[in-house]
Design an enzyme around this catalytic site. Sequence first.
Site, PDB file in Angstrom:
ATOM      1  CG  ASP A 201      -5.161   1.789   8.085  1.00 15.14           C
ATOM      2  OD1 ASP A 201      -4.449   1.033   7.419  1.00 15.14           O
ATOM      3  OD2 ASP A 201      -5.570   2.900   7.673  1.00 15.14           O
TER       4      ASP A 201
ATOM      5  CB  CYS B  83      -0.974  -0.008   1.172  1.00 13.44           C
ATOM      6  SG  CYS B  83      -2.317   1.197   0.977  1.00 13.44           S
TER       7      CYS B  83
HETATM    8  O1  LIG Z   1      -0.459   6.833   8.143  1.00 15.02           O
HETATM    9  P1  LIG Z   1       0.224   6.184   6.996  1.00 15.02           P
HETATM   10  O2  LIG Z   1       1.494   5.492   7.395  1.00 15.02           O
HETATM   11  O3  LIG Z   1       0.404   7.115   5.822  1.00 15.02           O
HETATM   12  O4  LIG Z   1      -0.762   5.069   6.401  1.00 15.02           O
HETATM   13  C1  LIG Z   1      -1.180   3.984   7.184  1.00 15.02           C
HETATM   14  C2  LIG Z   1      -2.134   3.132   6.401  1.00 15.02           C
HETATM   15  O5  LIG Z   1      -3.217   3.923   5.907  1.00 15.02           O
HETATM   16  C3  LIG Z   1      -3.588   3.414   4.613  1.00 15.02           C
HETATM   17  O6  LIG Z   1      -4.965   3.261   4.498  1.00 15.02           O
HETATM   18  P2  LIG Z   1      -5.831   3.950   3.303  1.00 15.02           P
HETATM   19  O7  LIG Z   1      -5.061   3.928   2.021  1.00 15.02           O
HETATM   20  O8  LIG Z   1      -6.195   5.337   3.775  1.00 15.02           O
HETATM   21  O9  LIG Z   1      -7.079   3.069   3.228  1.00 15.02           O
HETATM   22  C4  LIG Z   1      -2.827   2.119   4.421  1.00 15.02           C
HETATM   23  O10 LIG Z   1      -3.497   0.998   4.956  1.00 15.02           O
HETATM   24  C5  LIG Z   1      -1.562   2.446   5.166  1.00 15.02           C
HETATM   25  O11 LIG Z   1      -0.799   1.314   5.502  1.00 15.02           O
END
Ligand SMILES: O=P(O)(O)OC[C@H]1O[C@H](OP(=O)(O)O)[C@H](O)[C@@H]1O
Length: 308
Positions: free
Chosen positions: A193, A124
């Site tokens: 998350d 991701c």
């Molecule tokens: O806070 P940071 O490290 O940037 O992201 C943490 C997590 O948030 C994201 O969720 P999404 O893409 O918003 O569903 C991903 O799952 C990623 O690993």
Amino acid sequence: MQQLLDTAEKIRTMEIRGAGRIAEAASAALRDYVLDLKVTNIKDFNKKVDEAANILIQTRPTAVSLPNAVQITKRHTSEDVAGAREEILHNAEVFLKQAGEALERMGKIGAKRIHDGDVIMTHCNSHAALSVISTAFKQGKDISVIATESRPRRQGFITIRELNDYGIPTTLIVDSAVRYCMKEVDTVIVGADAITVNGALVNKVGTSQLAHAAHEARKNVLSVAETFKFSPNTILGDMIDIEERSADEVIDQEILAELPNVKVKNPAFDITPAEYIDMIITEVGAFPPQMAYTIIKEHLGWELSHMG
Ligand SMILES: O=P(O)(O)OC[C@H]1O[C@H](OP(=O)(O)O)[C@H](O)[C@@H]1O
């Protein structure tokens, strides 16, 4: 209110995304809302702030950073509007500053776990995980990254752009190639998350497959997560709600309409048990996932008397 509703919509549609970024956006939105709030009575003020907080919290259910940021921002002890407003503005300022500093701290702490020649696999798009990877690279470590596509929203494409901009050698793979490629990997680094009291990691769907394949191949798994991604409510037995997103993120609606016996399931996150995670890198140190309770208690100000 319109500005706050716009931010809420951007979080819901993932124009603003990433657990840390949505927390920051929510805190800033609440700050701006309170700044413009024209009520003179503290009861009305608190009611309006609670309503606004709930609008933000309800946009996405899984990332605990969002309700934590909102709670941290809105809590105040003042009995008058001017004092309460002042406290909330101060809270937002402190939260946003600390969130920025946390990213840098985690980068420095996590980079110590990366060695010259390491191949890192990531999933991701996590600003926290990228902070560790980019810090190690800036320190002169000769590293490369295998990045997953991360279906259905393909946040992996954001990751490979960022890695490319840093000049880090990067290989893009489809999610189903994770186990095949694991033999080349030294360390898996992902974001978070939410982290539960039993040290389970809730992260982008597919993370548990990465961790499982890494465990099987005896490779390290690091999660990089600010302390505000730990979930206090899990101490009271609450489960993390796994967001199910629309089918059209997975398949064209017209094609689906031709297939009456087919339905689509689109969970946005999955859960990796603590035993598949070697270390959680936070801004206050690197901990085994089993220490989640201590982090929640010491860094989120958790008290039984505060909880419902
Ligand atoms: O806070 P940071 O490290 O940037 O992201 C943490 C997590 O948030 C994201 O969720 P999404 O893409 O918003 O569903 C991903 O799952 C990623 O690993």
